[in-house]
Design an enzyme around this catalytic site. Structure first.
Site, PDB file in Angstrom:
ATOM      1  N   GLY A 393      -5.846  -2.473  13.362  1.00 18.53           N
ATOM      2  CA  GLY A 393      -5.215  -1.532  12.455  1.00 18.53           C
ATOM      3  C   GLY A 393      -4.456  -2.240  11.368  1.00 18.53           C
ATOM      4  N   PRO A 394      -3.977  -1.504  10.370  1.00 21.36           N
ATOM      5  CG  PRO A 394      -3.948   0.127   8.741  1.00 21.36           C
ATOM      6  CD  PRO A 394      -4.179  -0.060  10.200  1.00 21.36           C
ATOM      7  N   PRO A 395      -1.299  -3.568   8.956  1.00 19.66           N
ATOM      8  CG  PRO A 395      -0.982  -5.392   7.548  1.00 19.66           C
ATOM      9  CD  PRO A 395      -1.810  -4.162   7.705  1.00 19.66           C
ATOM     10  N   GLY A 396       1.983  -3.233  10.388  1.00 20.87           N
ATOM     11  CA  GLY A 396       3.108  -2.326  10.521  1.00 20.87           C
ATOM     12  C   GLY A 396       2.822  -1.061  11.289  1.00 20.87           C
ATOM     13  N   GLY A 398       2.390  -0.966  14.639  1.00 22.30           N
ATOM     14  CA  GLY A 398       2.918  -1.049  16.003  1.00 22.30           C
ATOM     15  C   GLY A 398       2.040  -1.764  16.992  1.00 22.30           C
ATOM     16  CE  LYS A 399      -2.337  -4.918  14.133  1.00 21.65           C
ATOM     17  NZ  LYS A 399      -1.596  -4.288  13.022  1.00 21.65           N
ATOM     18  CB  THR A 400       3.229  -7.173  17.649  1.00 23.95           C
ATOM     19  OG1 THR A 400       2.234  -7.800  16.831  1.00 23.95           O
ATOM     20  CG2 THR A 400       3.940  -8.237  18.461  1.00 23.95           C
ATOM     21  CB  SER A 716     -17.534   2.323   1.620  1.00 25.04           C
ATOM     22  OG  SER A 716     -16.413   1.596   1.165  1.00 25.04           O
ATOM     23  CE  LYS A 759     -13.221   3.927   3.043  1.00 22.19           C
ATOM     24  NZ  LYS A 759     -14.687   3.788   3.018  1.00 22.19           N
TER      25      LYS A 759
END
Length: 827
Positions: A393-396, A398-400, A716, A759
């Protein structure tokens, strides 16, 4: 008094008084039968405080006098013919005790001999006469002087019960002497001849190595029968300890016999090394390492390797260059966690769900998968194959932090390694020990830091790895992340198999397409989509604002933030899919408020949008970045980036030339190929769209993608490129409020794309009204928030013809040519 003075003194006493034991007065002592008149009971006593000596009546013991007030008390007793009292201190460490710091019951002594020791202290050989109770303090300095009462001994004849108790005590005392090496056998002979229960208990307790408070307890018991019963209890406790010590000693002795030959050889080797000047420190380290290896739970094959290296180390001189290399290697083996985990998973599904919900908003799909994994682990236990989760997913988003929450939910340790920029395979597998400064790889290093064999291990930014002439680190990760292989992971430095099968590996990435296919195949991808504006607002209210207020010392400032203020920061000061920049901007607002508050200035407790603009400056992002009117040759595409969704305008321009296709804007190979495909489709279908007479060989076509400093790639944009190109050729404007995305083929078919949620979120943010997406992506709308779907008019297409029919407006009529003006005639 030091130990070096004690043994010679006792030896001297035993030589001068061979008929006495070390602590016992014979039964014919003049003090044993002395009778007291009533006037002799109350006397003034000079007091000697004792740290650890208690003198019982009719026993002898040396007393060591080193403190000034004790010496003055001894001198006063000798000069004034005053009785002398020895009382034990309640706190033996007190250097200047008062009478209140002493026990109330002490022992009156008669001095037989005084010896002066080399260090200036005095040793008094004393006989115990009576128990004495301290009644009143006369004075405490320069020495202690008290009024005390002598307590005569009670005479109790032996009956059957008392004789049985006496015999039991003598049997236990005989066993104590048998196991103990500190009590001479002459004491047993003397004790056997005692016919008084009080004297018997005093004699036995004075010989036992029991604590001071227990001996004082016996001194304070005046009833001889009760004293003998209490003595039997102390004897039983001491006998239990001595028997246990004897068992341990026998076990050690048997082990010593088994390893006696090795022990003597090593002692000889230590002596030889000492003669060679190599010292004993090295030998102690060898012994310590050998003990640690034997106590370690490492597998037998690893233990054999460690013992082999230890044998090499013990044969080396301590100053040899390779000594530190081998010693460091052994330290690594011993510091790593081996064997079974000390604590299993603390698996509670309800608690795990509460932890995940309390730390993260949304992310329903990711939470469900994690809870499923926890539930299966609870049921399957050790039979379950640990999966490899990949958060994309994009940064920020909540992955970590999600990885930390999983560790908390499972009750495991959490460790993290960032793989961004790693290009050397040795970073994963380590260096071989033949290299100078060799170390294990990051996997083994982190396992040592974790200290357990089953941590939650996060590999961050797995898509940011590269490779060069030093190897491919992603290939080395295959063994780490493959459940079929990681139970015997081989690090080049360790050169022994290490079990990683109990580790829960979690990887994170922004772009899954940059992860090598074999590595991606071993991972289960869980998408972390970007947040809509309303989701960011809820996250800010539930998580960010309370934490930031506490971190900036504003918890008590009663600060309120309306929704309009949060929208102002989200829409005009951040442009992201996650909430990291939102947190930074809010922290900047709180820092400025904290500075004013710390300076004693008043602050506005209600943060309004106007106050945000005052504190953060002009807005960084426009509310609407697209053209407000329909344009010819300009189409709006929806793009997915590693930072989330974005809008991208494609500009097409037709100009006289030689039939060249010019592409600008830092385009990748895939996007350039999409432009070529769009041009080929336009040329092959020129008659269908009314520009059959357009001579492509006489015009150059320039396609430009604004924000040229940003690299762009992906298929795309094919639909958008074709729409802008045909618009420029036909002169038909494109609907400026319409966004589109989709890959096209040479036949005009529209294929599915990725990142649909991001998108559509960016389309809603940029106030687009209509969106064109491939028909095959209709199933992905379940992940899009409902209010976003309601706000957009979404069209599903399968062919470029449908796109052009929706996007292109009719061509504007050509302006009429005005009639030429004539000059007025002169009259």
């Amino acid at each position: 008094m030091t130990a070096k003075h004690l043994n010679p003194l006792l030896q001297r006493f035993s030589e001068e008084f061979p008929f006495l034991s070390a602590t016992m007065l014979p039964s014919d002592s003049p003090f044993s039968e002395q009778q007291l008149d009533e006037s002799d009971l109350i006397q003034e006593f000079a007091v000697i405080p004792s740290r650890d000596v208690i003198i019982f009546p009719r026993t002898v013991a040396p007393i060591f006098i080193g403190r000034e007030f004790s010496r003055r008390a001894l001198e006063a007793a000798q000069d004034e013919d005053m009785p002398l009292l020895v009382a034990a201190q309640i706190d033996p460490t007190d250097e200047t005790p008062d009478v209140d710091d002493l026990y109330d019951i002490g022992g009156e002594i008669a001095i037989e001999r005084v010896l002066r020791l080399p260090d200036g202290a005095q040793s008094v050989f004393a006989y115990g006469e009576y128990r004495v109770e301290i009644l009143e303090v006369i004075h405490e300095r320069p020495y202690m002087r008290v009024l005390g009462r002598r307590i005569p001994e009670q005479k109790v004849p032996f009956d059957d019960d008392l004789e049985a108790l006496r015999r039991a005590v003598l049997v236990m005392f005989e066993k104590v002497i048998f196991f103990s090496q500190n009590i001479p056998e002459e004491v047993l002979v003397a004790v056997m001849n005692i016919d008084d229960p009080g004297w018997l208990s005093d004699m036995i307790v004075s010989s036992l190595p029991i604590p001071l408070d227990n001996r004082q307890l016996i001194l304070e018991l005046f009833d001889p029968v009760e004293r003998l019963r209490k003595t039997s209890i102390f004897l039983a406790e001491e006998l239990d300890v001595l028997e246990l010590e004897n068992q341990i000693h026998e076990q050690v002795q048997r082990q010593m016999e088994d390893s006696q030959r090795e022990y003597f050889l090593r002692e000889q080797m230590r002596a030889i090394q000492a003669e060679l000047g190599e010292g004993d420190e090295f030998s102690r380290e060898i012994t310590e390492l050998r003990e640690r290896i034997e106590a370690s739970p490492m597998p037998e094959v690893v233990k054999a390797k460690a013992n082999k290296e230890l044998a090499r180390l013990s044969a080396m001189p301590p100053m040899a260059p390779e000594t530190n290399i081998v010693r460091t290697y052994l330290d690594w083996l011993l510091d790593l966690p081996w064997g079974q985990p000390e604590n299993g998973d603390d698996i509670d599904i309800m608690r795990a769900e509460e932890v995940l919900e309390s730390h993260h908003y949304g992310l329903k799909k990711a939470k469900e998968r994690i809870l499923e994994h926890i539930a299966v682990r609870k049921l399957a236990k050790d039979d379950m194959r640990t999966p490899i989760l990949c958060f994309v997913g994009p940064p920020g988003t909540g992955k970590t932090s999600m990885g930390k929450s999983i560790a908390e939910a499972l009750g495991r340790e959490f460790v993290r390694v960032s793989l961004g920029g790693v290009r050397d395979e040795a970073e994963i597998r380590g260096h071989r020990r033949t290299y100078i400064g060799a170390l294990p790889g990051r996997i083994i290093q982190t396992m040592r830091n974790a200290g357990v064999v089953n941590p939650v291990f996060m590999l961050d930014e797995v898509d940011k790895m590269g490779y060069d002439f030093r190897g491919d680190p992603s290939a080395a990760l295959l063994e780490v992340l493959d459940p079929e292989q990681n139970n015997a992971f081989s690090d080049h430095y360790l050169d022994v198999p290490y079990d990683l099968s109990r580790v829960l590996f979690i990887t994170t990435a922004n772009n899954p397409y940059k992860i090598p296919a074999p590595l991606l195949d071993r991972m289960e991808v869980i998408e972390f989509p970007g947040y809509a504006d309303f989701e960011k607002r809820l996250i800010a209210r539930k998580f960010l604002i309370p934490r930031l207020l506490k971190e900036h010392g504003l918890s008590q400032a009663r600060i309120t933030i309306p929704d309009a203020t949060l929208d102002e920061i989200i829409q005009h000061y951040t442009y992201e899919a996650g909430v990291r920049n939102l947190e930074r901007e809010m922290a900047a607002v709180f820092r400025k408020l904290a500075r004013k508050l710390a300076a004693g200035r008043k602050i506005r407790h209600r943060i309004t949008p106007s106050l945000v603009r005052e504190l953060l400056g002009p807005p960084r992002y426009d509310d609407y970045k697209l053209d407000p009117e329909d344009q010819i040759g300009v189409a709006t595409g929806l793009a997915w980036t590693e930072g989330g969704g974005d809008v991208m305008q494609v500009e097409a321009l037709i100009m006289p030339g030689k039939g060249s296709l010019i592409l600008t804007g830092q385009l990748g190979d895939v996007m350039q190929e999409s432009a070529q495909a769009a041009l080929s489709y336009a040329r092959s279908h020129a008659a269908d769209y009314g520009f059959a007479d357009f001579d492509f060989d006489k015009y150059d076509i320039h396609l430009h993608f604004p924000e040229g400093a940003i690299p762009k790639d992906g298929p795309s944009a094919g639909v958008t490129i074709a729409t802008a190109l045909i618009s420029a050729i036909t002169g038909r404007p494109v609907d400026h409020a319409m966004g589109m995305t989709g890959e096209i083929t040479l036949r005009g078919r529209v294929l599915a794309i990725g990142g649909l949620k991001e998108k559509l979120l960016t389309a809603h943010r940029n106030r687009l009204k209509t969106v064109i997406i491939p028909q095959r992506n209709q199933k992905d709308l379940v992940e899009v928030p409902k209010h976003i779907l309601r706000a957009l008019d979404i069209h599903f297409v399968t062919h470029l013809e449908q796109v052009l029919a929706l996007a292109l407006r009719p061509a504007a009529p050509a302006p009429e040519t005005p009639a030429p003006m004539t000059e007025p005639q002169a009259e």
